[in-house]
Design an enzyme around this catalytic site. Structure first.
Site, PDB file in Angstrom:
ATOM      1  N   HIS A  58      55.781  -0.180  -9.108  1.00 48.56           N
ATOM      2  CA  HIS A  58      54.588   0.020  -8.332  1.00 48.56           C
ATOM      3  C   HIS A  58      54.628   1.218  -7.681  1.00 48.56           C
ATOM      4  CE1 HIS A  58      57.078  -0.379  -4.361  1.00 48.56           C
ATOM      5  NE2 HIS A  58      57.481  -1.419  -5.257  1.00 48.56           N
ATOM      6  N   ASP A  72      52.710   1.922  -4.819  1.00 54.11           N
ATOM      7  CA  ASP A  72      52.637   2.043  -3.470  1.00 54.11           C
ATOM      8  C   ASP A  72      53.961   2.006  -2.856  1.00 54.11           C
ATOM      9  OD1 ASP A  72      52.660  -0.644  -4.333  1.00 54.11           O
ATOM     10  OD2 ASP A  72      52.165  -1.321  -2.661  1.00 54.11           O
ATOM     11  N   GLU A 114      51.769  -3.427  -4.523  1.00 54.85           N
ATOM     12  CA  GLU A 114      52.876  -4.407  -4.613  1.00 54.85           C
ATOM     13  C   GLU A 114      53.240  -4.849  -3.158  1.00 54.85           C
ATOM     14  OE1 GLU A 114      56.732  -5.801  -4.818  1.00 54.85           O
ATOM     15  OE2 GLU A 114      56.377  -4.089  -3.930  1.00 54.85           O
ATOM     16  N   GLU A 115      53.099  -3.803  -2.331  1.00 54.67           N
ATOM     17  CA  GLU A 115      54.170  -4.202  -1.062  1.00 54.67           C
ATOM     18  C   GLU A 115      52.861  -5.285  -0.236  1.00 54.67           C
ATOM     19  OE1 GLU A 115      56.918  -3.494  -0.445  1.00 54.67           O
ATOM     20  OE2 GLU A 115      57.390  -1.770  -1.500  1.00 54.67           O
TER      21      GLU A 115
HETATM   22 ZN   LIG Z   1      59.137  -2.148  -4.275  1.00 56.85          ZN
END
Ligand SMILES: [Zn+2]
Length: 386
Positions: free
Chosen positions: A71, A73, A135-136
């Site tokens: 990811h 982000d 993702e976060e």
């Molecule tokens: Zn991660």
């Protein structure tokens, strides 16, 4: 290859891809490097047009092959006491400091640095790259990418998610489903409870039902479950409602979560709650106030990664890293989303989760070296086994 990876990592850290902000510049950078290596690259914008997933392929566009995923982000740096500029890579004492070094731009930088090598060695099976957004904040980007892959009929066989595991193989983690449930009752004078609908009272009964389900889940733990604890858990994290002593509470709200060890448990909890509301709580509430409501808002549903007896990803990564055995971890990743659409998946990447999300996040150089060694073996494997 290490110097080249460091150079790319420096560029990636300089993109401040905090989840709330755009990742388009970083995606354009990754796309141009993959294209330069000869990959076919597609960029898929989200509905805001400010964020994108990237999907790239080296080798033939056929079924199977391996997917390397990460990811773009990072979590915010606000209110964190950083000793260095978090968006500038700082190398000191064998450590690479910067926001996202271990979670997880180090892995992405290594795959990009290796892309020209992969391009030379790839044969009859493709090597794919997936770089996602958000993702976060609940694996939003990976969820969309999974839909795109299904629409386009792209079916990699194996996925390696490069989240920080100190290069150990991780074959399982629980899911993390978070909800806020709102109760809308009817206000009234505390002296005459039957003329109102007390949202707090209904919320308490809902919580009681959650606690019963929490207990029932203990006996549903899969045989030989290695999770800690072995079953699906439920936690009621916050309870708010009402106004003062003598007013019937018109509103209440519960924040709760479950961490499923298997998809069937999540379905069981949802179905039981729905039934309890439809058959018991709502009819009672609506007898007094027809507009009474119970609404559950999904804050995030990160799928778990269920350990499987047969897992080609585990076998391949064990071969590449020499690891024997695979672990479970307590944190969530995008892995479960890829597993759900039919891939064999493991999580394996450089750095330690202990350094993720913190001030002075770093990745040890030797972890990055280990990651490059794994990718180098992967390149050889592409050449030999396709
Ligand atoms: Zn991660």
């Amino acid at each position: 290859m290490f110097a080249r990876t460091l150079e790319i990592l420096g560029d990636l850290i300089a993109f401040p891809t905090v989840s709330t902000d755009s990742n388009l510049e970083m995606i354009a950078y990754l796309a141009s490097h993959l294209e330069a290596a000869g990959a076919k690259v597609d960029v898929f914008l989200d509905e805001t047009g400010r964020k994108a997933n990237l999907f790239g392929t080296l080798g033939p566009e056929v079924d199977g092959g391996i997917l390397l995923s990460g990811h773009c982000d990072v979590v915010p740096v606000t209110d964190q006491p950083w000793a260095t500029d978090p968006f500038k890579l700082t190398v000191h004492d064998g450590r690479l400091y910067g926001r996202g070094t271990c979670d997880m731009k180090g892995f992405i930088a290594a795959t990009i640095a290796m892309a020209p090598v992969f391009a030379r060695k790839v044969r009859d099976r493709p090597l794919h790259f997936a770089f996602t957004y958000d993702e976060e904040t609940g694996c939003i980007g990976a969820g969309h990418l999974a839909e795109t892959l299904i629409e386009r009929g792209i079916r990699p066989n194996v996925a390696i998610i490069g989240e920080p595991t100190e290069m150990r193989i991780v074959e399982g983690h629980k899911g993390c489903y978070e909800y806020t449930t709102h109760f809308h009752g009817l206000e009234g004078h505390g002296s005459d409870p039957d003329r109102g609908v007390n949202a707090v009272e209904y919320a308490v009964r809902y919580v009681t039902q959650l606690l019963e389900l929490k207990n029932a889940l203990r006996s549903k733990a899969p045989a030989n479950s290695r999770f800690e604890p072995p079953w699906t858990t439920i936690n009621v994290g916050a309870f708010n409602g009402g106004q003062v002593h003598n007013v019937i509470a018109p509103k209440a709200q519960i924040d709760w979560e479950m961490r499923p060890v298997q998809a069937s448990d999540a379905a069981f909890v949802k179905q039981s709650l729905q039934q309890y509301c439809d058959d018991v709580l709502l009819p009672e509430m609506r007898r007094v106030f027809p507009q009474a409501k119970i609404e559950t808002q999904t804050m995030g549903e990160v799928d778990g990664l269920e350990p499987a007896d047969d897992n080609a990803a585990r076998q391949i990564v064990a071969e590449l890293t020499g690891a024997n055995g695979a672990d479970l971890v307590p944190f969530g990743t995008e892995a479960g989303i890829f597993q759900k659409i039919g891939m064999d998946v493991v999580v394996c990447g450089p750095g330690s989760i202990a350094q993720a999300h913190k001030a002075d996040e770093y990745l040890s150089s030797d972890q990055l070296v280990k990651c490059l060694e794994m990718l180098d073996k992967l390149a050889d494997r592409l050449e030999k086994k396709g």
